[in-house]
Scaffold this motif. Structure first.
Motif, PDB file in Angstrom:
ATOM      1  N   GLN A  60      12.813  10.233   7.094  1.00 17.49           N
ATOM      2  CA  GLN A  60      14.149  10.059   6.513  1.00 17.49           C
ATOM      3  C   GLN A  60      14.221   8.804   5.648  1.00 17.49           C
ATOM      4  O   GLN A  60      14.787   8.822   4.539  1.00 17.49           O
ATOM      5  CB  GLN A  60      15.181   9.983   7.635  1.00 17.49           C
ATOM      6  N   GLU A  61      13.654   7.724   6.133  1.00 23.98           N
ATOM      7  CA  GLU A  61      13.729   6.456   5.409  1.00 23.98           C
ATOM      8  C   GLU A  61      12.915   6.492   4.122  1.00 23.98           C
ATOM      9  O   GLU A  61      13.339   5.956   3.097  1.00 23.98           O
ATOM     10  CB  GLU A  61      13.271   5.315   6.318  1.00 23.98           C
ATOM     11  N   TRP A  62      11.725   7.132   4.148  1.00 25.24           N
ATOM     12  CA  TRP A  62      10.916   7.189   2.932  1.00 25.24           C
ATOM     13  C   TRP A  62      11.543   8.135   1.905  1.00 25.24           C
ATOM     14  O   TRP A  62      11.539   7.852   0.706  1.00 25.24           O
ATOM     15  CB  TRP A  62       9.480   7.603   3.247  1.00 25.24           C
ATOM     16  N   ALA A  63      12.106   9.238   2.354  1.00 26.87           N
ATOM     17  CA  ALA A  63      12.795  10.141   1.430  1.00 26.87           C
ATOM     18  C   ALA A  63      13.956   9.414   0.751  1.00 26.87           C
ATOM     19  O   ALA A  63      14.173   9.546  -0.466  1.00 26.87           O
ATOM     20  CB  ALA A  63      13.302  11.377   2.170  1.00 26.87           C
ATOM     21  N   SER A  64      14.692   8.621   1.509  1.00 26.70           N
ATOM     22  CA  SER A  64      15.808   7.862   0.943  1.00 26.70           C
ATOM     23  C   SER A  64      15.308   6.812  -0.036  1.00 26.70           C
ATOM     24  O   SER A  64      15.892   6.631  -1.116  1.00 26.70           O
ATOM     25  CB  SER A  64      16.600   7.204   2.068  1.00 26.70           C
ATOM     26  N   TYR A  65      14.232   6.129   0.313  1.00 24.64           N
ATOM     27  CA  TYR A  65      13.680   5.097  -0.568  1.00 24.64           C
ATOM     28  C   TYR A  65      13.223   5.688  -1.896  1.00 24.64           C
ATOM     29  O   TYR A  65      13.499   5.152  -2.974  1.00 24.64           O
ATOM     30  CB  TYR A  65      12.516   4.393   0.130  1.00 24.64           C
ATOM     31  N   VAL A  66      12.502   6.797  -1.820  1.00 26.79           N
ATOM     32  CA  VAL A  66      11.960   7.423  -3.027  1.00 26.79           C
ATOM     33  C   VAL A  66      13.061   8.105  -3.836  1.00 26.79           C
ATOM     34  O   VAL A  66      12.996   8.155  -5.068  1.00 26.79           O
ATOM     35  CB  VAL A  66      10.843   8.417  -2.641  1.00 26.79           C
ATOM     36  N   GLY A  67      14.061   8.649  -3.131  1.00 26.62           N
ATOM     37  CA  GLY A  67      15.128   9.361  -3.810  1.00 26.62           C
ATOM     38  C   GLY A  67      14.875  10.847  -3.909  1.00 26.62           C
ATOM     39  O   GLY A  67      15.157  11.465  -4.934  1.00 26.62           O
ATOM     40  N   VAL A  68      14.336  11.428  -2.837  1.00 28.50           N
ATOM     41  CA  VAL A  68      14.078  12.871  -2.784  1.00 28.50           C
ATOM     42  C   VAL A  68      14.746  13.457  -1.549  1.00 28.50           C
ATOM     43  O   VAL A  68      15.180  12.733  -0.650  1.00 28.50           O
ATOM     44  CB  VAL A  68      12.564  13.178  -2.755  1.00 28.50           C
ATOM     45  N   ARG A  69      14.783  14.774  -1.488  1.00 31.97           N
ATOM     46  CA  ARG A  69      15.450  15.453  -0.367  1.00 31.97           C
ATOM     47  C   ARG A  69      14.571  15.512   0.872  1.00 31.97           C
ATOM     48  O   ARG A  69      15.075  15.489   1.999  1.00 31.97           O
ATOM     49  CB  ARG A  69      15.847  16.867  -0.783  1.00 31.97           C
ATOM     50  N   HIS A  70      13.247  15.604   0.682  1.00 31.11           N
ATOM     51  CA  HIS A  70      12.374  15.881   1.817  1.00 31.11           C
ATOM     52  C   HIS A  70      11.150  14.972   1.826  1.00 31.11           C
ATOM     53  O   HIS A  70      10.599  14.638   0.779  1.00 31.11           O
ATOM     54  CB  HIS A  70      11.891  17.333   1.780  1.00 31.11           C
ATOM     55  N   CYS A  71      10.720  14.629   3.026  1.00 32.00           N
ATOM     56  CA  CYS A  71       9.468  13.913   3.252  1.00 32.00           C
ATOM     57  C   CYS A  71       8.816  14.465   4.507  1.00 32.00           C
ATOM     58  O   CYS A  71       9.490  14.701   5.522  1.00 32.00           O
ATOM     59  CB  CYS A  71       9.719  12.414   3.400  1.00 32.00           C
ATOM     60  N   ALA A  72       7.507  14.666   4.451  1.00 31.55           N
ATOM     61  CA  ALA A  72       6.735  15.087   5.618  1.00 31.55           C
ATOM     62  C   ALA A  72       5.659  14.043   5.879  1.00 31.55           C
ATOM     63  O   ALA A  72       4.894  13.689   4.976  1.00 31.55           O
ATOM     64  CB  ALA A  72       6.090  16.450   5.385  1.00 31.55           C
ATOM     65  N   ALA A  73       5.603  13.529   7.107  1.00 34.20           N
ATOM     66  CA  ALA A  73       4.586  12.557   7.502  1.00 34.20           C
ATOM     67  C   ALA A  73       3.336  13.300   7.942  1.00 34.20           C
ATOM     68  O   ALA A  73       3.415  14.269   8.712  1.00 34.20           O
ATOM     69  CB  ALA A  73       5.109  11.670   8.626  1.00 34.20           C
ATOM     70  N   LEU A  74       2.169  12.822   7.465  1.00 39.46           N
ATOM     71  CA  LEU A  74       0.914  13.525   7.694  1.00 39.46           C
ATOM     72  C   LEU A  74      -0.180  12.553   8.120  1.00 39.46           C
ATOM     73  O   LEU A  74       0.024  11.342   8.160  1.00 39.46           O
ATOM     74  CB  LEU A  74       0.502  14.277   6.420  1.00 39.46           C
TER      75      LEU A  74
END
Length: 438
Positions: A60-74
């Motif tokens: 959630q925090e990285w998606a907000s930082y980047v400015g996108v809707r979705h982030c998946a941690a891998l």
């Protein structure tokens, strides 16, 4: 009297021995905040991304930082590239345009997923993929462009976006080295259809080992990535695990401990980026005053993450056009390392010349060195400084490194005759010969 002899000739080092292990060069910076974050996970007993907690908060925090809707941690940056390719629906055997100069993962990820990397030359100023070369490489089999933000500088994404749209291609970002970099006001990771970041401990946003992040605004791509990162199981409902695999997939999760460590680092990413930018620009301004030193170019429409600092040596500007660029670079590298500056080449071969890649290329696309002249030139005449500058406390050390450059440049008349007498084989040919023998 001050001893001004070069260290390689018995004089004193400019940068003291052991500087690379000092607090001002330590990376990642581990503070009580990281220790508390990791201990919090250990105390909670919630170690995996199956359980809600640190992994989901990082996403959630990285998606907000980047400015996108979705982030998946891998599990790694390489896994992020692979799953970006898988989730984008590319057909088996499809061609993916890849820069000829990058880390091996940029080429191995498509090959591991049954795709064909087609290598295109780089722009000689930014060192990122050349949009003109990319346009010339498109065939009816091309389905994607993998744009690498090399060393932390975003590619010319508007040109690549126009190219991708014109031919119906997926535009992907390999942003492994570009955390916090921007292009025309937008963050790296929000510039293409899907993006992959690395969280390796060496990166600007590190974890305590390996990790990766994938970002996208495409909900379907995101859902396919999540499905493929844990054995093809759909865990979105978070009920009791059914162990039902919908697709054949491996295990590419990030652990909660790694996520907690990275969340702590993310809290200080912007502050450290700004401090690093000031230190690096001050350092590069001093080097730019030296004849023949070509410092990294950052266009006005973007910012640089400064993951690595690449320096080129222009033998014409140094007044020795008769000496091979690689011979000049080799001698300067030795002199600077003797002074304590950690310069070294980064990547000694174009990607398509890597033995493993060459063995995997289709017969109708054999490796030809002449296809990538800008890449070969960069390999020959440049060195990099890695990691020392990442720590915001490295400013004074970078000043001492600049002193070392000035000392060496003040005695070029002693060095260049030695370079002129060298029997020199281009670096990429040396490495290529080793690879062929292997």
């Amino acid at each position: 009297m001050t001893d001004s002899r070069l260290a390689m000739f018995g004089g004193p080092r400019t940068v003291e021995a052991g500087a690379g292990a000092s607090p001002e060069t330590a990376w990642p910076i581990v503070t009580d905040a990281e220790r508390e974050a990791v201990l919090g996970v250990l105390d909670s007993g919630r170690f995996t991304s199956v359980e809600r907690g640190e992994v989901q908060l990082l996403e959630q925090e990285w998606a907000s930082y980047v400015g996108v809707r979705h982030c998946a941690a891998l599990s790694s940056g390489t896994a992020a590239i692979e799953l970006a390719l898988v989730a984008s629906g590319l057909e088996p055997g499809a061609e993916v345009l890849v820069p000829a100069f990058s880390f091996i993962a940029t080429a191995s990820a498509p090959l591991l997923r049954g795709l064909v990397p087609v290598f295109v030359d780089i722009d000689p100023v930014t060192y990122t993929v050349d949009p003109v070369a990319a346009a010339a490489a498109i065939t009816p089999r091309t389905q994607a462009i993998l744009a690498v933000h090399l060393h932390g500088l975003p590619c010319d994404m508007d040109a690549l976006r126009a190219l991708a749209d014109r031919h119906g291609l997926v535009l992907m970002e390999d942003a492994a080295q570009a955390h916090g970099a921007t292009y025309r006001g937008r963050q790296a990771g929000a510039l293409g259809d899907v993006a992959a970041f690395s969280l390796n401990a060496s990166k600007n946003l590190p974890t305590s080992g390996e990790g990766g992040l994938l970002t996208t605004d495409d909900e379907a791509v995101y859902e396919r990535v999540v499905l493929h990162r844990q054995f093809g199981e759909d865990l979105t409902g978070r009920g009791e695990r059914a162990y039902l695999s919908r697709v054949i997939a491996g295990n590419d999760k990030l652990s909660s401990i790694q996520a907690a460590f990275t969340r702590s680092q993310l809290a200080r990413l912007s502050e450290r980026h700004e401090q690093r930018d000031r230190n690096v620009r001050r350092f590069l301004r001093r080097l730019a005053e030296l004849d023949g030193v070509v410092t990294p170019h950052c266009p006005d429409d973007r910012t640089h993450a400064w993951f690595q600092l690449r320096l080129r040596f222009d033998h014409h500007a140094m007044g020795c056009p008769d000496i091979a660029p690689g011979a000049v670079r080799t001698l300067l590298q030795r002199a600077l390392r003797a002074e304590g500056v950690p310069v070294r080449p980064y990547q000694s071969l174009p990607l398509p010349a890597q033995p493993a890649v060459r063995a995997s290329l289709p017969q109708d696309r054999p490796y030809r060195p002449d296809d990538h002249p800008a890449t070969l030139a960069l390999i020959e005449d440049s060195v990099t400084i890695q990691r020392w500058h990442l720590n915001p406390a490295a400013g004074p050390l970078l000043e001492r490194c600049a002193d070392a450059f000035e000392k060496v440049w003040g005695q070029l008349d002693l060095l260049l005759p030695a370079a002129r007498s060298m029997t020199y084989e281009p670096l990429w040919r040396q490495a290529d010969a080793v690879g062929v023998r292997a």
